[in-house]
Design a protein around this motif. Structure first.
Motif, PDB file in Angstrom:
ATOM      1  N   LYS A 101      -5.462  -9.193 -15.060  1.00  8.24           N
ATOM      2  CA  LYS A 101      -6.293  -7.868 -14.943  1.00  8.24           C
ATOM      3  C   LYS A 101      -7.155  -8.225 -13.577  1.00  8.24           C
ATOM      4  CE  LYS A 101      -9.945  -5.534 -17.310  1.00  8.24           C
ATOM      5  NZ  LYS A 101     -10.888  -5.639 -18.661  1.00  8.24           N
ATOM      6  N   VAL A 104      -5.382  -8.113 -10.248  1.00  5.97           N
ATOM      7  CA  VAL A 104      -5.207  -6.576  -9.876  1.00  5.97           C
ATOM      8  C   VAL A 104      -6.284  -5.954  -9.617  1.00  5.97           C
ATOM      9  CG1 VAL A 104      -4.362  -4.480 -10.956  1.00  5.97           C
ATOM     10  CG2 VAL A 104      -3.098  -6.299 -11.073  1.00  5.97           C
ATOM     11  N   SER A 105      -7.536  -6.436 -10.201  1.00  5.78           N
ATOM     12  CA  SER A 105      -8.963  -5.764  -9.818  1.00  5.78           C
ATOM     13  C   SER A 105      -9.274  -6.329  -8.466  1.00  5.78           C
ATOM     14  CB  SER A 105      -9.851  -5.852 -10.792  1.00  5.78           C
ATOM     15  OG  SER A 105     -10.438  -7.182 -11.020  1.00  5.78           O
ATOM     16  N   SER A 106      -8.798  -7.305  -7.929  1.00  4.64           N
ATOM     17  CA  SER A 106      -9.089  -7.820  -6.449  1.00  4.64           C
ATOM     18  C   SER A 106      -8.358  -7.330  -5.519  1.00  4.64           C
ATOM     19  CB  SER A 106      -9.172  -9.241  -6.451  1.00  4.64           C
ATOM     20  OG  SER A 106      -7.736  -9.779  -6.640  1.00  4.64           O
ATOM     21  N   LEU A 107      -7.205  -6.696  -5.698  1.00  6.26           N
ATOM     22  CA  LEU A 107      -6.294  -6.103  -4.624  1.00  6.26           C
ATOM     23  C   LEU A 107      -6.812  -4.941  -3.826  1.00  6.26           C
ATOM     24  CD1 LEU A 107      -2.878  -6.183  -6.824  1.00  6.26           C
ATOM     25  CD2 LEU A 107      -3.728  -7.850  -5.068  1.00  6.26           C
ATOM     26  N   SER A 108      -6.544  -4.955  -2.690  1.00 10.33           N
ATOM     27  CA  SER A 108      -6.977  -3.742  -1.820  1.00 10.33           C
ATOM     28  C   SER A 108      -5.966  -2.601  -2.471  1.00 10.33           C
ATOM     29  CB  SER A 108      -6.412  -4.097  -0.332  1.00 10.33           C
ATOM     30  OG  SER A 108      -5.137  -4.041  -0.298  1.00 10.33           O
ATOM     31  N   GLU A 109      -6.487  -1.381  -2.241  1.00 11.59           N
ATOM     32  CA  GLU A 109      -5.862  -0.199  -2.524  1.00 11.59           C
ATOM     33  C   GLU A 109      -4.347  -0.144  -1.928  1.00 11.59           C
ATOM     34  OE1 GLU A 109      -7.954   3.636  -1.861  1.00 11.59           O
ATOM     35  OE2 GLU A 109      -9.660   2.579  -2.246  1.00 11.59           O
ATOM     36  N   ASP A 111      -2.358  -2.827  -1.423  1.00  6.27           N
ATOM     37  CA  ASP A 111      -1.558  -3.789  -2.201  1.00  6.27           C
ATOM     38  C   ASP A 111      -1.519  -3.466  -3.589  1.00  6.27           C
ATOM     39  OD1 ASP A 111      -1.534  -5.506  -0.079  1.00  6.27           O
ATOM     40  OD2 ASP A 111      -2.848  -6.801  -0.539  1.00  6.27           O
ATOM     41  N   GLU A 112      -2.299  -2.808  -4.274  1.00 11.70           N
ATOM     42  CA  GLU A 112      -2.170  -2.220  -5.532  1.00 11.70           C
ATOM     43  C   GLU A 112      -1.107  -1.095  -5.622  1.00 11.70           C
ATOM     44  OE1 GLU A 112      -5.191  -0.037  -8.957  1.00 11.70           O
ATOM     45  OE2 GLU A 112      -6.027  -0.930  -7.354  1.00 11.70           O
ATOM     46  N   GLU A 113      -1.153  -0.112  -4.624  1.00 11.13           N
ATOM     47  CA  GLU A 113       0.001   0.861  -4.560  1.00 11.13           C
ATOM     48  C   GLU A 113       1.134   0.141  -4.516  1.00 11.13           C
ATOM     49  OE1 GLU A 113       2.110   3.795  -5.151  1.00 11.13           O
ATOM     50  OE2 GLU A 113      -0.143   3.860  -5.633  1.00 11.13           O
ATOM     51  N   LEU A 115       2.086  -2.794  -5.520  1.00  9.63           N
ATOM     52  CA  LEU A 115       2.562  -3.480  -6.830  1.00  9.63           C
ATOM     53  C   LEU A 115       2.944  -2.533  -7.654  1.00  9.63           C
ATOM     54  CD1 LEU A 115       2.534  -5.844  -8.613  1.00  9.63           C
ATOM     55  CD2 LEU A 115      -0.067  -5.566  -9.136  1.00  9.63           C
ATOM     56  N   ARG A 116       2.228  -1.432  -7.805  1.00  9.11           N
ATOM     57  CA  ARG A 116       2.546   0.183  -8.707  1.00  9.11           C
ATOM     58  C   ARG A 116       3.992   0.293  -8.379  1.00  9.11           C
ATOM     59  NH1 ARG A 116      -1.783   1.844 -11.342  1.00  9.11           N
ATOM     60  NH2 ARG A 116      -3.900   1.555 -10.690  1.00  9.11           N
TER      61      ARG A 116
END
Length: 126
Positions: A101, A104-109, A111-113, A115-116
């Protein structure tokens, strides 16, 4: 680097990174002598051999017999090694969900996308 007429110490890990870069660029396993020549430095034979032995013991390198010594190759590429380090760190933690958690909350937008997208692809059996 020379400081006061003697060789200055390299930052920790710099030589290891250079050795790995040589092995990743190689098309076949290399001996310590070949690696030393590729580095373009006049390092002691034992310096390179010690680095290679330690990386082999950690599972970062594989080795094969080459005459009386060994030739070394990377066990994985740079991305694979980083992923392995991440996995080992996660396995050490008793509260994996909390670690994930926070990660994931520390990822850039972006990087988060990414990962998704990767999670969706892996769920599709891709």
């Amino acid at each position: 680097m020379v400081e006061d007429g003697r060789e200055a110490r390299r930052p920790q890990g710099e030589l290891v990174a250079e050795v790995l870069a040589v092995l990743w660029a190689a098309e076949e396993p290399l001996t310590p002598q070949q690696i030393n020549a590729e580095l373009g430095r006049e390092l002691a034979r034992t310096t390179v051999t010690t680095i290679l032995t330690r990386l082999h013991e950690k599972g970062t390198l594989v080795r094969t017999r080459a005459g009386r010594g060994f030739a070394y190759a990377a066990a994985d590429d740079a991305a694979g090694l980083a992923a392995g380090r991440m996995r080992r760190e996660l396995e050490r933690e008793p509260h994996r969900d909390l670690v994930l958690k926070r990660f994931v909350s520390s990822l850039s937008e972006d990087d988060e996308e990414a990962l998704r997208r990767l999670l969706r692809e892996s769920g599709d059996g891709a």
